[in-house]
Design a protein around this motif. Structure first.
Motif, PDB file in Angstrom:
ATOM      1  N   SER A  56       0.819  -1.220   0.000  1.00 24.28           N
ATOM      2  CA  SER A  56       0.000   0.000   0.000  1.00 24.28           C
ATOM      3  C   SER A  56       0.845   1.258   0.000  1.00 24.28           C
ATOM      4  CB  SER A  56      -0.920   0.021   1.231  1.00 24.28           C
ATOM      5  OG  SER A  56      -1.739  -1.132   1.282  1.00 24.28           O
ATOM      6  N   GLY A  57       2.123   1.126   0.323  1.00 27.40           N
ATOM      7  CA  GLY A  57       2.946   2.299   0.564  1.00 27.40           C
ATOM      8  C   GLY A  57       3.539   2.913  -0.675  1.00 27.40           C
ATOM      9  N   PHE A  58       2.713   3.395  -1.593  1.00 30.19           N
ATOM     10  CA  PHE A  58       3.227   4.110  -2.755  1.00 30.19           C
ATOM     11  C   PHE A  58       3.770   5.466  -2.308  1.00 30.19           C
ATOM     12  CE2 PHE A  58       0.135   1.186  -4.546  1.00 30.19           C
ATOM     13  CZ  PHE A  58       0.852   0.649  -5.592  1.00 30.19           C
ATOM     14  N   GLY A  59       5.051   5.718  -2.617  1.00 35.72           N
ATOM     15  CA  GLY A  59       5.674   6.971  -2.210  1.00 35.72           C
ATOM     16  C   GLY A  59       6.182   6.945  -0.793  1.00 35.72           C
ATOM     17  N   GLY A  60       6.247   5.805  -0.154  1.00 36.51           N
ATOM     18  CA  GLY A  60       6.703   5.709   1.233  1.00 36.51           C
ATOM     19  C   GLY A  60       5.669   4.997   2.086  1.00 36.51           C
ATOM     20  N   VAL A  61       6.153   4.322   3.122  1.00 33.69           N
ATOM     21  CA  VAL A  61       5.255   3.490   3.933  1.00 33.69           C
ATOM     22  C   VAL A  61       5.025   4.054   5.324  1.00 33.69           C
ATOM     23  CG1 VAL A  61       5.841   1.377   2.694  1.00 33.69           C
ATOM     24  CG2 VAL A  61       7.223   2.076   4.648  1.00 33.69           C
ATOM     25  N   LEU A  62       5.543   5.228   5.620  1.00 31.69           N
ATOM     26  CA  LEU A  62       5.348   5.806   6.945  1.00 31.69           C
ATOM     27  C   LEU A  62       3.871   5.983   7.260  1.00 31.69           C
ATOM     28  CD1 LEU A  62       6.213   7.184   9.563  1.00 31.69           C
ATOM     29  CD2 LEU A  62       6.522   9.304   8.259  1.00 31.69           C
ATOM     30  N   ALA A  63       3.135   6.573   6.335  1.00 32.63           N
ATOM     31  CA  ALA A  63       1.711   6.827   6.577  1.00 32.63           C
ATOM     32  C   ALA A  63       0.947   5.530   6.779  1.00 32.63           C
ATOM     33  CB  ALA A  63       1.124   7.614   5.408  1.00 32.63           C
ATOM     34  N   TRP A  64       1.232   4.542   5.944  1.00 31.97           N
ATOM     35  CA  TRP A  64       0.487   3.298   6.031  1.00 31.97           C
ATOM     36  C   TRP A  64       0.879   2.489   7.261  1.00 31.97           C
ATOM     37  CZ3 TRP A  64      -3.572   3.049   3.005  1.00 31.97           C
ATOM     38  CH2 TRP A  64      -3.574   3.812   1.838  1.00 31.97           C
ATOM     39  N   SER A  65       2.145   2.551   7.659  1.00 36.10           N
ATOM     40  CA  SER A  65       2.552   1.828   8.858  1.00 36.10           C
ATOM     41  C   SER A  65       1.889   2.408  10.098  1.00 36.10           C
ATOM     42  CB  SER A  65       4.076   1.865   9.007  1.00 36.10           C
ATOM     43  OG  SER A  65       4.548   3.195   9.111  1.00 36.10           O
TER      44      SER A  65
ATOM     45  N   GLY B 129       1.557  12.615 -10.912  1.00 34.78           N
ATOM     46  CA  GLY B 129       0.372  12.650 -10.059  1.00 34.78           C
ATOM     47  C   GLY B 129       0.518  11.765  -8.838  1.00 34.78           C
ATOM     48  N   VAL B 130       1.103  10.590  -9.014  1.00 33.36           N
ATOM     49  CA  VAL B 130       1.321   9.691  -7.867  1.00 33.36           C
ATOM     50  C   VAL B 130       2.273  10.328  -6.868  1.00 33.36           C
ATOM     51  CG1 VAL B 130       2.307   7.473  -7.188  1.00 33.36           C
ATOM     52  CG2 VAL B 130       0.794   7.604  -9.167  1.00 33.36           C
ATOM     53  N   ALA B 131       3.325  10.995  -7.352  1.00 33.86           N
ATOM     54  CA  ALA B 131       4.277  11.651  -6.460  1.00 33.86           C
ATOM     55  C   ALA B 131       3.609  12.766  -5.667  1.00 33.86           C
ATOM     56  CB  ALA B 131       5.450  12.200  -7.268  1.00 33.86           C
TER      57      ALA B 131
ATOM     58  N   ALA C 220       0.397  12.941  -4.794  1.00 35.84           N
ATOM     59  CA  ALA C 220      -0.450  12.315  -3.783  1.00 35.84           C
ATOM     60  C   ALA C 220       0.385  11.769  -2.632  1.00 35.84           C
ATOM     61  CB  ALA C 220      -1.271  11.190  -4.415  1.00 35.84           C
ATOM     62  N   ALA C 221       1.546  11.196  -2.945  1.00 35.32           N
ATOM     63  CA  ALA C 221       2.414  10.666  -1.891  1.00 35.32           C
ATOM     64  C   ALA C 221       2.923  11.785  -0.994  1.00 35.32           C
ATOM     65  CB  ALA C 221       3.589   9.915  -2.520  1.00 35.32           C
ATOM     66  N   ALA C 222       3.243  12.943  -1.570  1.00 34.29           N
ATOM     67  CA  ALA C 222       3.710  14.065  -0.759  1.00 34.29           C
ATOM     68  C   ALA C 222       2.612  14.549   0.186  1.00 34.29           C
ATOM     69  CB  ALA C 222       4.172  15.207  -1.671  1.00 34.29           C
ATOM     70  N   GLY C 223       1.374  14.643  -0.315  1.00 31.22           N
ATOM     71  CA  GLY C 223       0.271  15.045   0.554  1.00 31.22           C
ATOM     72  C   GLY C 223       0.014  14.046   1.670  1.00 31.22           C
TER      73      GLY C 223
END
Length: 204
Positions: free
Chosen positions: A45-54, A139-141, A143-146
């Motif tokens: 699930s962690g597109f652009g990084g997994v901090l938020a999802w973890s 666009g994915v980048a 969304a990942a930043a937000g």
């Protein structure tokens, strides 16, 4: 036969003892299978990084950690060499299931993404120059930043609710040193880490 009360005295009822505080709920201990599934879901699930999802998985959905415990664990992982989320999976698995838990958590975190990256990398090697694909990746980048900024705001909540300005000031000083002044990260850590430990030691 009870004796009559002494004149001028008043009977004082016995004070009830204050109720004992309820014991703090114990965190749920995930099984090895739950550890693998949770970290596999985080990695996929962690597109652009997994901090938020973890954080969402551990704190909000599974409730395996409190917000404060997540912040403390992730802070420790950030100061250790290696990838933050890999360090987090090792420490988290070790905390609940020992060495087998660490191995299972890392396997769940690394296994599915490796297979997915091999597949996507082969496609990108052939179609990476297509303009439509480049716009999609932009666009994915975004969304990942937000998503990352929203997670940072959630993690900052416990710091500002602690009733002290020390932790927010340290966070602000770290942000300015790295994000604005562009000081080297090792230099900032050599200064911020001892200061943070000293402040926490004084508050104990």
């Amino acid at each position: 036969m009870s004796s009559p009360p002494i004149p001028g005295s008043t009977a004082t009822p016995a004070a009830n003892p204050p109720p004992s505080p309820a014991p703090a709920p114990q965190p749920v201990r995930p099984t090895l299978a739950e550890l693998f599934i949770a970290f596999a879901a985080i990695s996929l699930s962690g597109f652009g990084g997994v901090l938020a999802w973890s954080r969402r998985m551990m704190v909000e959905e599974r409730k395996w950690l409190t917000p404060e415990q997540f912040n403390e664990t992730y802070a420790l992982c950030s100061f250790l060499p290696g990838g933050n989320i890999i360090n987090f999976s090792v420490i988290f698995g070790l905390r609940f299931r020992g060495a087998p838990g660490s191995l299972v958590a890392v396997a769940g975190l690394m296994g599915p993404p490796v297979l997915l990256v091999l597949f996507v990398g082969a496609i990108y090697a052939h179609y990476g120059d297509v303009p439509a694909l480049r716009r999609m990746l932009t666009g994915v980048a975004s969304a990942a930043a937000g998503l990352l900024m929203a997670t940072v705001a959630k993690m900052a909540g416990p710091l500002f609710r602690g009733g002290t300005v020390t932790a927010p000031l340290i966070s602000l000083a770290t942000f300015i040193s790295i994000g604005v002044v562009h000081w080297p990260l090792p230099l900032v850590l050599m200064i911020i880490v001892p200061v943070s430990i000293a402040v926490a030691w004084v508050r104990l």
